[in-house]
Design an enzyme around this catalytic site. Structure first.
Site, PDB file in Angstrom:
ATOM      1  N   GLY A 242       0.922  -1.110  -0.040  1.00 20.52           N
ATOM      2  CA  GLY A 242       0.079   0.006  -0.110  1.00 20.52           C
ATOM      3  C   GLY A 242       1.142   1.024  -0.073  1.00 20.52           C
ATOM      4  N   ARG A 243       2.082   1.172   0.886  1.00 21.37           N
ATOM      5  CA  ARG A 243       2.732   2.447   0.781  1.00 21.37           C
ATOM      6  C   ARG A 243       3.548   2.730  -0.457  1.00 21.37           C
ATOM      7  NH1 ARG A 243       4.666   0.263   6.912  1.00 21.37           N
ATOM      8  NH2 ARG A 243       2.604   1.024   8.025  1.00 21.37           N
ATOM      9  N   TYR A 362      -1.678   9.000   6.360  1.00 24.53           N
ATOM     10  CA  TYR A 362      -2.239   7.435   6.311  1.00 24.53           C
ATOM     11  C   TYR A 362      -1.301   6.668   5.464  1.00 24.53           C
ATOM     12  CZ  TYR A 362      -4.157   8.784   1.447  1.00 24.53           C
ATOM     13  OH  TYR A 362      -4.509   8.854   0.065  1.00 24.53           O
ATOM     14  N   GLU A 363      -1.596   5.137   5.713  1.00 24.50           N
ATOM     15  CA  GLU A 363      -1.068   4.284   5.635  1.00 24.50           C
ATOM     16  C   GLU A 363       0.477   4.147   6.305  1.00 24.50           C
ATOM     17  OE1 GLU A 363      -1.226   2.073   1.840  1.00 24.50           O
ATOM     18  OE2 GLU A 363      -3.206   2.615   1.418  1.00 24.50           O
ATOM     19  N   GLY A 364       0.487   4.674   7.359  1.00 27.31           N
ATOM     20  CA  GLY A 364       1.840   4.964   8.302  1.00 27.31           C
ATOM     21  C   GLY A 364       2.083   6.127   8.066  1.00 27.31           C
TER      22      GLY A 364
END
Ligand code: CAA
Length: 379
Positions: A242-243, A362-364
């Site tokens: 995802g990142r 988002y996504e970390g």
């Protein structure tokens, strides 16, 4: 520079660029103003095969490599980052997770419709009380015979309102920490699943971000994704992919801001000459060009590592950390170059500046990406 893209990759980039310019760009500002999910455009992207492009053709996808996927997310995000993230989440947080961890029956039932764009997916990890500390979740799963009962709430869920299928993380045993976490495939229509608050956001306003509540949701045991207790590793493995998608989204936002700024700097006259003649302006543009190229290299490095079957957690964290900084910097510089006009809704640069900010969160968050990189140095 073309970075030795294959003919197929160039074709995909050119097709999606045309699509983005003709079908997405014209109403992007309006959707942002109205906070309107791009249902029509996403349906078209599904028909063109992009919503599940990274899934193998065996399961209804396009078997696209990760560079092609990056090109698509970048081109979409250049004109509308909300559409970029909807596609990225479906491909990487949902389809990738299913292709990697689901059994054959689950793939036939859920991956095939998601990959062919007949259904939309969402990834449900974050909770009101646990964002960065994702392993500390409060959503519980209780095993009862041939099914599990899920109770809890998830928030900040991208595609949360329109998703048909959800990957939901819940703990079977809170005292076991991350080793108690399980992943489940949950249908939006299962009784007890309810969409809560739709969030009002600073940026990516036409992406639907919502709270999802799980109240005594009966999930068949057949919908356990992977094994009991392996849910946290599944969540982390998925996020590594995802990142790369969010880094590509950031690259697109940065590129959109940069192109708008160059065009404006050439047209706008001050003191009898175009803005671009002034060193204060062209040095800003030079930095933006530099940062965009550097971000692209980091993203391609992560994408290639993934496609070569190498470890890519750290390259992915580096790509996201840097590309998101670049998006924020380019959005801010673009507004500065536009001056007062940049602060108005008449131009897209204020939207780029707002949209960029979420890519650092988002996504970390950026701090989580730093933590992932730092841990790799500590051994
Ligand atoms: N791949 C596979 N396994 C991994 C992994 C990875 N990248 N990272 C960690 N793990 C494994 C570890 O090996 C460990 O396994 P064992 O127990 O078998 O040893 C287990 O997971 C626990 O790892 P940690 O001890 O490192 O766990 P931690 O609690 O310290 O957390 C963290 C690590 C990196 C901080 C993690 O919690 C994290 O990434 N947090 C951020 C969460 C996040 O990105 N949230 C975004 C949600 S999605 C979203 O934004 C919504 C959207 O729709 C866009």
């Amino acid at each position: 520079m073309d970075f030795n893209l294959t003919e197929e990759q160039k074709q995909i980039r050119d097709e999606i660029r045309r699509f983005a310019e003709t079908e997405i760009a014209p109403d992007a500002a309006e959707r942002d103003a109205q906070e309107k999910f791009a249902e029509k455009q996403i349906k078209k992207l599904s028909e063109l095969g992009y919503m599940g492009m990274t899934v193998s053709s065996q399961y209804g996808g396009q078997s696209a490599d990760t560079i092609s996927y990056v090109l698509v997310v970048e081109e979409l995000s250049k004109v509308d980052a909300s559409i970029g993230v909807a596609l990225s989440v479906n491909n990487s947080l949902v389809c990738y997770g299913l292709e990697k961890f689901a059994n054959e029956a689950q793939k036939q039932k859920y991956l095939v419709p998601l990959a062919s764009g007949k259904a939309l997916g969402a990834y449900c990890l974050s909770e009101p009380g646990t964002g960065s500390d994702a392993g500390n979740m409060l959503t519980v799963a209780e095993k009862r015979g041939d099914h599990y009962i899920l109770n809890g709430a998830k928030n900040f869920i991208t595609n949360g309102i329109h998703a048909d299928y959800l990957i939901v993380f819940a703990t079977l045993d809170k005292s076991s920490g991350t080793k108690g976490v399980c992943a489940f495939i949950v249908e939006r229509n299962f009784p007890g699943v309810a969409v809560g608050k739709k969030e009002k956001k600073l940026g990516i306003r036409s992406s639907d971000t919502a709270m999802l509540n799980f109240d005594g949701v009966k999930v068949p045991a057949a919908n356990l994704l992977g094994q009991e207790g392996k849910g946290f590793q599944i969540a982390m493995t998925i996020l590594d992919v995802g990142r790369i998608g969010i880094a590509a989204q950031a690259l697109g936002i940065a590129g959109g801001a940069f192109e708008a700024a160059v065009k404006y700097a050439k047209e706008r006259q001050q003191f009898g000459q175009p803005l671009i003649n002034f060193q204060a302006i062209n040095f800003m543009l030079a930095d933006m060009a530099l940062e965009i190229d550097a971000a692209r290299l980091l993203i391609y490095q992560a994408a290639l590592a993934k496609d070569r079957g190498e470890k890519f957690s750290v390259p992915s964290a580096k790509a996201k950390l840097y590309a998101s900084r670049v998006a924020v910097d380019c959005g801010t510089k673009a507004v500065q170059i536009f001056g007062g006009a940049g602060y108005l809704k008449d131009y897209p640069v204020e939207r780029y500046m707002r949209d960029a900010r979420i890519t650092e969160i988002y996504e970390g968050t950026s701090e989580i990406q730093q933590l992932v990189i730092a841990r790799s140095l500590m051994g």
